[in-house]
Structure formats: structure tokens, C-alpha cells
Design an enzyme around this catalytic site. Structure first.
Site, PDB file in Angstrom:
ATOM      1  N   HIS A  93      47.687   0.084  -6.199  1.00 40.23           N
ATOM      2  CA  HIS A  93      48.981  -0.355  -5.680  1.00 40.23           C
ATOM      3  C   HIS A  93      49.699   0.862  -5.108  1.00 40.23           C
ATOM      4  CE1 HIS A  93      49.465  -4.561  -7.569  1.00 40.23           C
ATOM      5  NE2 HIS A  93      48.228  -4.194  -7.755  1.00 40.23           N
ATOM      6  N   HIS A 127      40.693  -0.442  -6.387  1.00 39.81           N
ATOM      7  CA  HIS A 127      41.893  -1.234  -6.099  1.00 39.81           C
ATOM      8  C   HIS A 127      43.105  -0.456  -6.597  1.00 39.81           C
ATOM      9  CE1 HIS A 127      44.822  -4.322  -5.761  1.00 39.81           C
ATOM     10  NE2 HIS A 127      44.913  -4.567  -7.050  1.00 39.81           N
ATOM     11  N   ASP A 141      38.779   9.444  11.181  1.00 40.33           N
ATOM     12  CA  ASP A 141      37.788  10.138  10.353  1.00 40.33           C
ATOM     13  C   ASP A 141      37.286   9.256   9.206  1.00 40.33           C
ATOM     14  OD1 ASP A 141      37.613  12.570  11.698  1.00 40.33           O
ATOM     15  OD2 ASP A 141      39.230  13.500  10.560  1.00 40.33           O
ATOM     16  N   HIS A 144      49.815  -8.290  -1.520  1.00 41.28           N
ATOM     17  CA  HIS A 144      49.254  -7.719  -2.736  1.00 41.28           C
ATOM     18  C   HIS A 144      49.049  -6.209  -2.555  1.00 41.28           C
ATOM     19  CE1 HIS A 144      46.120  -8.372  -6.197  1.00 41.28           C
ATOM     20  NE2 HIS A 144      46.687  -7.198  -6.266  1.00 41.28           N
ATOM     21  N   TYR A 173      29.940  17.049  10.571  1.00 41.05           N
ATOM     22  CA  TYR A 173      31.034  17.450   9.679  1.00 41.05           C
ATOM     23  C   TYR A 173      30.453  17.684   8.297  1.00 41.05           C
ATOM     24  CZ  TYR A 173      35.485  17.241   7.118  1.00 41.05           C
ATOM     25  OH  TYR A 173      36.549  17.521   6.329  1.00 41.05           O
TER      26      TYR A 173
END
Lengths: 231, 231, 231, 231
Positions: C96, C94, C119, C168, C226
Site C-alpha cells: 500500500h 503487494h 528502465d 486498492h 546494463y
């Protein structure tokens, strides 16, 4: 074999990181030895801080791995076709640098708004058409080069050493690997400047053609006087 | 000769890099010794991380190389004419810093929106007219200075130590090389802020003239009280 | 216990800082040991440069602290519910990070404008509905996970390893802690590119579905080519 | 005297640089010892990389220099009046950080668009009215504080620890010097995010009041559970 070229391509790949053009493992640089008909390219998906010169992969112009313990970049086939058609170039760089990608995703060429641009690119940086569904399915990486070549049907790759693949990102090239990285750096800078220019003035005009001519020629033309004379 | 000035100009050029105003080899700083009538300037197209103080080039006010193993910056003639006409200045900086270039390419002056601007520039940062085709062909670098001088016909270069050459980029100056770099740093910052200001509020107003006056004078005026008293 | 996982989660949290995605102490990474049913997560509000692996907090899937001297991240309950419902994931991040937050605050999904996006994310990065007043008061962190799960009712979390919580910011996940950080890095980059794309061209179109398919599959599909083959 | 406070204020000033909020010598941090009624503040116009703790200037609440070899910041009078009126604060930071300045120059408050904002500021970050011509001439720095105090007539400085002075820039405060710098960092981040938010969605809505309440309270309220319990 090709130890010197491997070292050059390795250093050019790291230069890409130092210039802030790389996120994660996105981006790759290659170089060609025209005499030996061999291309040296970055391995696919390897972290830049773990790479060594010996990790560089040597391929022939058909894409066969001649030397190296790693898979070459997935974009190798694109590089190879460009080398075959753009006879004068010695290095190719592919990045996902942010502002160049913005123009590629917006599918807009980068207008030549100023001398920063003119010092590196002789006119707008062109954008390709999108690949068709068939082209993607058939041979994606080769056809990525083909839409670039289509776009350059009437353009000189030596004076316009950059292209934006629509919905993808930039490829740049130059006389060697390092020069192709320099053009990638210049491209990102002029893309950022071009976006800001139109944000300040939506009616911004392109650079006068005689200034474009002057700047490009004083750096790259026969009477160039920018930089130092070669010994 | 002029070892101290060469060292100052060298350091000022590196400061330009440290401040993040340089991409590749774009940009140059010079300084003048008014008594000896000599200008020290960065060599053309040399990588910043390879430069040493001894690489700086000494020229006279007609542009003849007096000392140095390298070609001076291609912009030398522009610097020289500015030194001849702006009698009080001791250093000049030319950059392609991104936000200042955006305004130069948009051919818009930078309005004075706030005290950050007022602390360095007494009013808007002006933009020149474009050079004519004849001016470019005849003597491009000298005429770049001429359009700057034209623009300053009614402006005081001491209180407005910066200009944007249309379609090109900024030149800044100051009492010495280091001060001209400081003004280049301030210019880039206020250019970025000005762009964002109009993005937030398209009707943003210029700073009240009495605040502009106050901020400029408290830093540069006869009763300036910003900074430390000189011993 | 779980020393290896604690080390991995610690390193992944620092990687978040190195990638420039962290301001102050904002952001957290966790990892799960599915066999032991334990989650390791960053402590709440601790400065990154003071953290050591031993600071990581071990919790069970109900949120009870099993080991550790610190309070776990305030977002722990959100992580735990995601681990319970997204059975294949091994790590959650998580942040910001600024451009991802811009889209979350604008309450707009991030369109897939190009291959950089394709991708990593198989289609647009979705945005949740806002939580209701009751959901916030009752159990804010658990209900933050619930609006994510609501949004993924018809989406596969393995091919869309990211979400924007309205008002958020982003949560990303992956097969382990490090992979969830990689997706956070990719998310921030594509968010920045998407904003610029629409600034250049307000009518920018999404990437052709067959190119999205190609790029996602060549990196993540059964025939992916890849990167390097696993030994 | 006040050696510990001088060290704290010195470190907080350097933190401002490390966080990327400082250009040239713009910006200053102060701290107060409420018992001794002394304020410690950065000297005016001194380069950050030459400063030592002993350079910090000690003044009384009337602005008399009690200790120190340098002139205090030109903004000292503004700090002092804020300390006199905002009884609970222990530190003040003034910067010219770019995105906060953009809003100050645009003379627009920063709306609370998300939880990043709510974690630090309980509602929009307000902007002052401009100073009148008389206020500028009479006592510029004192009156800068006065327009801030006017703006806070109905606002609590403890829950809104930031303000934008119209046409100038931000002031932030906190329980000590370091906390005021943290708020300056948070302010710059939320200003950048707010600008991008409205660029993505010109009709972006402010965060629901119950989410603002929740986030602010979980970090700063009586039952706060963010971070670590104080020993």
C-alpha cells in the site's frame, strides 16, 4: 593506479546514498585525473552496500577499460564527452532524484526563485531538447552528452553546473567528484522548492537579477566571502 | 570566555540538523549574552559533522571577531541588527528549510490556518518586501535585517517570532538559541501544513481569532497552563 | 522444507520495510518453487519486527496450508491465481505504498514520462476495472486476481511487471521474491515522479517510444548491457 | 498503582514518535482502566526523549490528579469526556500529524477512496464544526470533546475511530492505547493518499460501498479472517 581518485569517487558515490538521492542502484558519480587522462567511475548496476573502492572502474577518454573487474556505468560515454568539452570540471554526478526528474520529465527548466538556488546555480537550470530517433539508435549515451553540449552553446558550465536531460534526469558537475554530488544535492532541494513555490503562487516571480548576482558572487566570485579562507 | 553559550549555540546548531532542517551547510544559529554584549554564532560554510563547540565564533555587536579561528556566518550582520532592535530575544536561527522557503519564494505570508500555528505564532507569519538594488549593493546582510525591521514596524517580535525574507527564506528567534530552533521547526511544519490545506481547499479560512487567542495564551500568556510549572 | 525459499521470502518482506514501503503490517511478499508447486508467503497481520523465517507459510497452488503455524496473508488467493497464469514469474509483492495507491485510488494508469519508468516498465502501468458487487461477495481475493488477468489480456506480464487494482493498490512481480520487491520500489518512485511531473506541466508528454524501447532493451533485452555479465 | 497501564501508555507515546507522527512535543496518548475508573495520560509539554513510565499522570474521570509529579496534558479534559461517552474505547491518541491536520484545517472530511482507508475506518473520517466563541472561552478542552460528540450523534465510534477537529487536528481511539496509535498512523497515511488522489484526479470517486463493507468486515467483522486467531 589512481588509488586516491578511486577512493574519492567511491566516497562520493556513497555520499549520494547518504543524501537520499539514490533509489535501488540508480545514479553514478565519476572523477577525472586530467594529467593522466583517466576517468574513474562507478560499476554498472552494482548494489551500493556491496561496493568497495576497488570496484571503481578506470577508463580512458575513449571509454576503454584500463583497470577494474566490472563493467563501468552504462552512462560512461555521456560522462566522457562532458569531460572532453567542459575543460574545468573534475567530477560528474548523474541521479534520478525525484524532484529534479519531475522537471526533466515535465521538460521545464527550473526557474531561479530564490537565494538557495542562486547560491549554487547562476540562473535557471536548463533542460535539453529530446534526442531524435536517429540519435538514440546511433549512439545513445554519446548523443545524450551531445544534447547537453548543444544546450550549453551559450551557457557557462562553471556557473551553471547542472542540466536536466528531457524525459530522463539531471547531470551535475563540479571541480571534483564530491563537489558534483553537492550540486546534485542542491539541485534536488531547489527543484522541490521550485515546485512548491509555484503551487503556492502560480505567478511567482524569479529572483531579482541583482540578488542572484550578489548571492552567486559572495560564494563563488573573485571576492567571495562565504566559507573559510583556504590555508 | 562564554563557554556555556558556545556549548548552547553548538548544540542548537546540531539540533537543526537532527530536526531535518539542514541541507549541506545551509543554516545557522546564534545566541547572545546581553550583559557582555557578545554574540556567539556558527562559523561560515563548515560541515556540521566536523564542528565542535570551540569552532563557534564570538563577535561584538559591531561584528568584530572577538574570539574564534573561523570566519563567522556570512549572515552575522543580519543577526546583529536583529539583536540590537529586538531587545528581548536571546537566540536567532536562519534556515533554508524547504516549505518555509517555498512561501518566502512565493512571497506569500503563511496564514494561520490552525492551532498548530497558533501555538507558536500569534497570527500570520509575515514576508518582507524585496531589497532594492541599492540595498543589495550597499550592505546586503545589514539591509536584510532592515527589511525585516521595516516589516515589524507594527508587529511584536515576541509574539511573532518568525519572518520570511522575500526570495530568500526564514529567520526565527526566541528567548535563547534552542528556542529559536524550536520556532524554526514549528515554522517548517506549519508551512507544510498550510500548503496542503490550500491544496485540499482553495477557499480555506483562517482560524477564528478567538481560537488563535486561546491557543496562544494558554501556552505563552500570563495564565499559561501548557507544560510544567517552573520550580 | 523449502528452507531456502522461506529465507528468501522472509528477507524480501524485510526489504519492503527497509525501503520505506510498509506502514503498520500492510503489504506482503511471496515466492514460488515451480518444481515443487509450492508457494511461500508472509503470515497475515504479523508485525514485521517480530517475524522470523520460520513464520513464513507454505501453501499449495489451491491454497491449502502445507506447513506453518500461522494463517497465510489474506491476499494469498490473489497471489496463487497470478502464479498459475503468469508462468514465468517467481515472486509477487503487494504493498500500500502511498503514491502507487494514489494512482490506484484515482483509477488512473501511470504514464511513462521518463527513462526511470522505462528502465522497469515497458509502457504505462495499467489499472484494473473495479470488481463488481457479485465478484466481491463471491470470492473477493480470487476475483482480485481475475480483474488483473482481464487487464493483462493484451499485455505481457514480463515486460509490465506491475498493476494497480482500482481503489486498492499495486501488485508487482518478478523472477523471484527480491525482484518483485525491486519492482515495487521502482513503481513507488515512478508514481511519485509522475504526479510531480503533471503538477509542473499539466500537458506533460509521454516519453518518445524510441527512448522507451532503448532504455527497456538496454536493461532487459537480448543485447542488454546494463549491469554486470552473469558469470 | 496501574503500573502496567502506565507502561503501556508510555510505550504508546514513544510509538507515536517512532512512527514519525510527532514534531517537538505535539501529541499525546492516554489509556483507561475501566474497572478502577482511572485514566493514565502523558504529562504536558515534556520532551519525549526525557520521559519515563513514571512520568505518566493518573487522573480520575473528573480530571483530578491522583498520582504523578507532572501536570497532565492540556488536552486531558477532552480525553476524559470522550472516555465517558464512548464506552467501548480503551485508548485515545491526539496528534498534529501533518496530512491529517491539513484536512482538519481545510475543514474537509477525508473521503474513503480505497481499501487502505476501509481497512481502518468504515466510511469518511468526519470533521467537527468549529467551536463558538462562547465554547472556547467557557471551557475549551471540554467543549472540544463536545463538538466531537455532536459530530458522532449518528456515527458509531467503534467503526469510525477517528475525527478531525476543525482548525485543529485529529483524535483517534481504539480498544487500548496502542490501538489508538495504530489508528493515528493509519489516519495520517490515508490522509496523505487522499490528497494525492484528488491531485491526480479531481473527479476521483469514493470506494464502492460493497468493497468498503468487505474490507472492513474481513478485518473487524464477526467473521474476520485477517490476522491470526487469538489463542
Amino acid at each position: 593506479m589512481l588509488e586516491k581518485l578511486k577512493e574519492q569517487v567511491f566516497v562520493a558515490n556513497l555520499e549520494l546514498v547518504q543524501q537520499g538521492l539514490v533509489t535501488l542502484t540508480w545514479g553514478n558519480v565519476s572523477g577525472i585525473d586530467r594529467d593522466k587522462q583517466r576517468v574513474v567511475i562507478k560499476p554498472s548496476g552494482v548494489a551500493y552496500d556491496e561496493m568497495e573502492p576497488s570496484y571503481m572502474v578506470v577508463v580512458d577518454l575513449e571509454g576503454n577499460v584500463i583497470e577494474g573487474d566490472y563493467n563501468p556505468s552504462t552512462d560512461t560515454a555521456t560522462h566522457l564527452l562532458l569531460y572532453r568539452q567542459f575543460k574545468d570540471i573534475g567530477g560528474i554526478t548523474h541521479t534520478h532524484s525525484s524532484h529534479a526528474v519531475m522537471f526533466a520529465q515535465a521538460r521545464c527548466e527550473i526557474p531561479c526563485f530564490g537565494t538557495t538556488h542562486a547560491d549554487h546555480f547562476y540562473g535557471p537550470v536548463p533542460v535539453t531538447r529530446p534526442l531524435t530517433s536517429v540519435e538514440v539508435e546511433e549512439d545513445y549515451e554519446v548523443n545524450t552528452a551531445k544534447v547537453i553540449l548543444d544546450r550549453f552553446a551559450d551557457l557557462d558550465p562553471n556557473s551553471t553546473p547542472a542540466v536536466l536531460v528531457a524525459g530522463h534526469g539531471p547531470f551535475t558537475w563540479g571541480s571534483n567528484a564530491r563537489k558534483s554530488v553537492e550540486n546534485a544535492v542542491a539541485l534536488e532541494a531547489v527543484a522541490q522548492m521550485a515546485l512548491g513555490t509555484t503551487q503556492i503562487n502560480a505567478q511567482a516571480i524569479e529572483l531579482e537579477s541583482y540578488v542572484l548576482e550578489k548571492h552567486y558572487q559572495r560564494k563563488h566570485g573573485p571576492g567571495a566571502y562565504y566559507g573559510q579562507k583556504k590555508a
